[in-house]
Design a protein around this motif. Structure first.
Motif, short mmCIF file in Angstrom:
data_model
loop_
_atom_site.label_atom_id
_atom_site.label_comp_id
_atom_site.label_asym_id
_atom_site.label_seq_id
_atom_site.Cartn_x
_atom_site.Cartn_y
_atom_site.Cartn_z
N GLU A 1 0.50 -1.01 -0.23
CA GLU A 1 -0.23 0.06 -0.16
C GLU A 1 0.67 1.18 -0.19
OE1 GLU A 1 -2.84 -0.04 3.40
OE2 GLU A 1 -3.81 -2.00 2.15
N GLY A 2 2.38 1.12 -0.42
CA GLY A 2 2.56 2.82 -0.40
C GLY A 2 4.37 1.91 -0.82
N ALA A 3 5.50 2.90 -0.09
CA ALA A 3 6.22 2.80 -0.54
C ALA A 3 7.37 1.88 1.09
CB ALA A 3 7.91 4.12 -0.16
N PRO A 4 8.45 1.21 0.20
CA PRO A 4 9.22 0.26 1.23
C PRO A 4 9.94 0.91 1.94
CG PRO A 4 10.10 0.54 -0.67
CD PRO A 4 8.49 1.67 -1.54
N PHE A 5 9.49 -0.05 3.50
CA PHE A 5 10.36 0.91 4.84
C PHE A 5 12.21 0.00 4.44
CE2 PHE A 5 11.73 1.06 8.76
CZ PHE A 5 11.46 1.38 9.34
N THR A 6 13.53 0.91 4.24
CA THR A 6 14.49 0.23 4.75
C THR A 6 14.75 1.37 5.66
OG1 THR A 6 15.63 2.43 4.01
CG2 THR A 6 14.66 1.17 2.41
N SER A 7 16.08 0.16 6.28
CA SER A 7 17.36 0.24 7.54
C SER A 7 18.69 -0.20 6.94
CB SER A 7 16.54 -0.62 8.34
OG SER A 7 17.37 -0.22 9.79
N ALA A 8 19.53 0.34 7.24
CA ALA A 8 20.92 0.54 6.98
C ALA A 8 22.02 0.21 8.80
CB ALA A 8 21.52 1.00 6.28
N THR A 9 22.32 -0.40 8.84
CA THR A 9 23.72 -0.49 9.96
C THR A 9 25.38 -0.80 9.08
OG1 THR A 9 22.47 -1.37 11.41
CG2 THR A 9 25.22 -1.20 11.81
N TRP A 10 25.59 0.86 9.07
CA TRP A 10 27.36 0.62 8.56
C TRP A 10 28.05 0.28 10.17
CZ3 TRP A 10 29.84 1.02 4.22
CH2 TRP A 10 31.82 1.58 3.90
N ILE A 11 29.18 -0.72 9.02
CA ILE A 11 29.71 -1.66 10.44
C ILE A 11 31.02 -1.17 9.98
CG2 ILE A 11 30.72 -3.34 11.94
CD1 ILE A 11 27.52 -4.31 10.79
N ALA A 12 32.75 -0.28 10.80
CA ALA A 12 33.65 0.47 10.34
C ALA A 12 34.17 -1.16 10.75
CB ALA A 12 34.02 0.95 11.05
N ALA A 13 35.71 -0.90 9.71
CA ALA A 13 36.23 -2.54 10.08
C ALA A 13 36.36 -3.14 11.26
CB ALA A 13 37.77 -2.15 9.19
N ASP A 14 37.15 -1.63 12.45
CA ASP A 14 36.96 -2.00 13.77
C ASP A 14 35.56 -2.67 14.41
OD1 ASP A 14 35.53 -0.10 14.30
OD2 ASP A 14 36.80 1.28 15.36
N GLY A 15 35.02 -2.94 13.89
CA GLY A 15 33.56 -3.42 13.93
C GLY A 15 32.18 -1.91 15.24
N THR A 16 32.71 -0.77 15.14
CA THR A 16 31.93 0.73 15.67
C THR A 16 30.97 0.18 14.39
OG1 THR A 16 33.32 1.60 16.39
CG2 THR A 16 31.99 2.44 15.90
N PRO A 17 29.79 -0.03 15.12
CA PRO A 17 28.52 0.12 14.03
C PRO A 17 27.78 2.23 13.61
CG PRO A 17 27.42 0.27 16.31
CD PRO A 17 28.81 -0.32 16.23
N THR A 18 27.14 1.84 12.82
CA THR A 18 26.87 3.30 12.51
C THR A 18 25.22 2.98 12.10
OG1 THR A 18 28.41 5.18 11.74
CG2 THR A 18 26.55 6.36 11.92
N PRO A 19 24.11 3.13 12.92
CA PRO A 19 22.89 2.62 12.06
C PRO A 19 22.44 3.46 11.29
CG PRO A 19 22.62 4.10 14.52
CD PRO A 19 23.72 3.23 13.86
N TYR A 20 21.23 4.19 10.53
CA TYR A 20 20.63 4.80 9.41
C TYR A 20 19.03 4.32 9.20
CZ TYR A 20 25.18 6.48 8.37
OH TYR A 20 26.74 7.14 8.16
N PRO A 21 18.19 5.73 9.38
CA PRO A 21 16.92 4.81 9.56
C PRO A 21 16.26 4.73 8.09
CG PRO A 21 17.50 7.30 9.63
CD PRO A 21 18.83 6.88 9.70
N ASN A 22 15.20 5.08 7.92
CA ASN A 22 13.60 4.25 6.98
C ASN A 22 14.46 5.00 6.36
OD1 ASN A 22 12.27 4.00 4.59
ND2 ASN A 22 10.29 5.22 6.38
N GLY A 23 14.35 5.51 4.90
CA GLY A 23 15.09 6.42 3.20
C GLY A 23 16.65 6.54 3.30
N ALA A 24 17.66 6.47 3.92
CA ALA A 24 18.61 6.22 4.30
C ALA A 24 19.84 5.74 3.68
CB ALA A 24 19.14 6.80 5.37
#
Length: 354
Positions: free
Chosen positions: A258-281
């Protein structure tokens, strides 16, 4: 036929009829626990089962290669789905266990499944020591100390294939979403979700042509919830990527009729540090499809995460990586080109023949 066996068959029939499968992930969760952003993940306890939540999985993928440089992929998953929010002994247990295993080569794809009722010892997960099993398939901790998931042995088999692998983590566990609370829809459906994306792997694949010694990288996902999708979401496209610079990317696109897809992501640096990204990124754009089992399946993708200057093309190692099981779906290894290079895994559910 006793009532427990009849309930199992009815559950399977209802789930197989649903495009979402696995107990109707977008249906109401009355009586079951619901994830909260205030709750914190606790290890090693959360490596074990959560019977008060309706759906849960232990899910491992690996990108492997042999001495000649030929690429392979394997998948091992144990699902727990509850008919009621408690555990009990024997056939009184309302917990259903389903195991899926796959092995992909450039020319062939193998898949198998196992089904069990909780409470009778045929399948389950323990935390001390950690072991997840169904029949003779297993994921067993071999860690002498530290987190039980730091070191694992893994095995599964099916018609025409088997694998026996050892896994060693080189970085700590990674929370997905905000500290492990992963939102799945604009309405706020969510799961608890964390990963171990830093496994180094070695072992043996058994194929019709004979044994193959392999090495590579693995990714374990742990996720549990009771209503992880909204009512109108009918499938997902999920990626786990190992980039050659040592970074990792988790991303998903939940399709909504019924609408646009919902997205999510996590970028994980080589040292294991995560950066989460919300819908649309993150954007995930299908580029080409393959007719697989009568359905057009996207087997080439454009992946963009501008916040990390990421622009990738994913190509399936074997476009015919169809898991023709009780709940059919596509899953297989991919190669990565574009702004970064590497290898990864792609899983797509909810695609059916027109």
């Amino acid at each position: 036929m006793n009532a427990d066996r009849l309930a199992l068959l009815l559950w399977l029939a209802a789930s197989a009829a649903s495009a979402q499968g696995f107990a109707g992930l977008g249906t109401e969760a009355e009586g079951f626990a619901i994830p909260s952003p205030e709750a914190a993940l606790t290890f090693p306890a959360d490596h074990g089962p959560h019977p008060d939540f309706r759906i849960e999985w232990w899910y491992l993928t690996a990108n492997l290669s042999d001495a000649n440089g030929t690429d392979y992929g394997i998948q091992w998953t144990l699902f727990r789905s509850a008919l009621a929010p408690f555990e009990a002994d024997g056939w009184d247990s309302p917990q259903i266990w389903l195991g899926n295993a796959g092995l992909t080569t450039p020319e062939a794809h193998f898949a198998a499944e196992r089904l069990a009722r909780g409470g009778i010892g045929q399948a389950g997960v323990t935390t001390a020591p950690f072991e997840a099993w169904i029949d003779d398939w297993h994921m067993t901790s071999t860690a002498p100390s530290g987190d039980p998931l730091d070191s694992l042995s893994l095995a599964a088999n099916g018609e025409g294939f088997a694998y026996d692998l050892t896994l060693q983590a080189t970085r700590p566990l990674v929370p997905q979403g905000i500290d492990g609370y992963s939102v799945k829809s604009p309405e706020g459906q969510a799961s608890y979700y964390y990963s171990q994306p830093f496994y180094e792997i070695e072992g043996t694949l058994s194929l019709p042509s004979g044994p193959v010694e392999v090495t590579g990288q693995g990714w374990l996902d742990r996720e549990y919830s009771s209503q992880p999708l909204s009512e109108t979401q009918d499938g997902w496209d999920w990626i786990s990527l190992h980039l050659d610079g040592g970074e990792k990317l988790m991303g998903f696109r939940l399709r909504d009729r019924e609408g646009a897809p919902f997205t999510s992501a996590t970028w994980i640096a080589a040292d294991g540090t995560p950066t989460p990204y919300p819908n649309g990124a993150l954007t995930m754009t299908p580029l080409e499809t393959t007719d697989v089992n009568g359905a057009p399946i996207p087997t080439q993708w454009q992946i963009d995460l501008p916040a990390q200057s990421l622009s990738l093309r994913l190509d399936a190692l074997n476009p015919n990586s169809w898991m023709d099981l009780t709940f059919p779906y596509w899953e297989g290894p991919v190669t990565i080109s574009g702004s970064h290079t590497g290898k990864g895994y792609l899983e797509m559910t909810g695609y059916t023949a027109p």
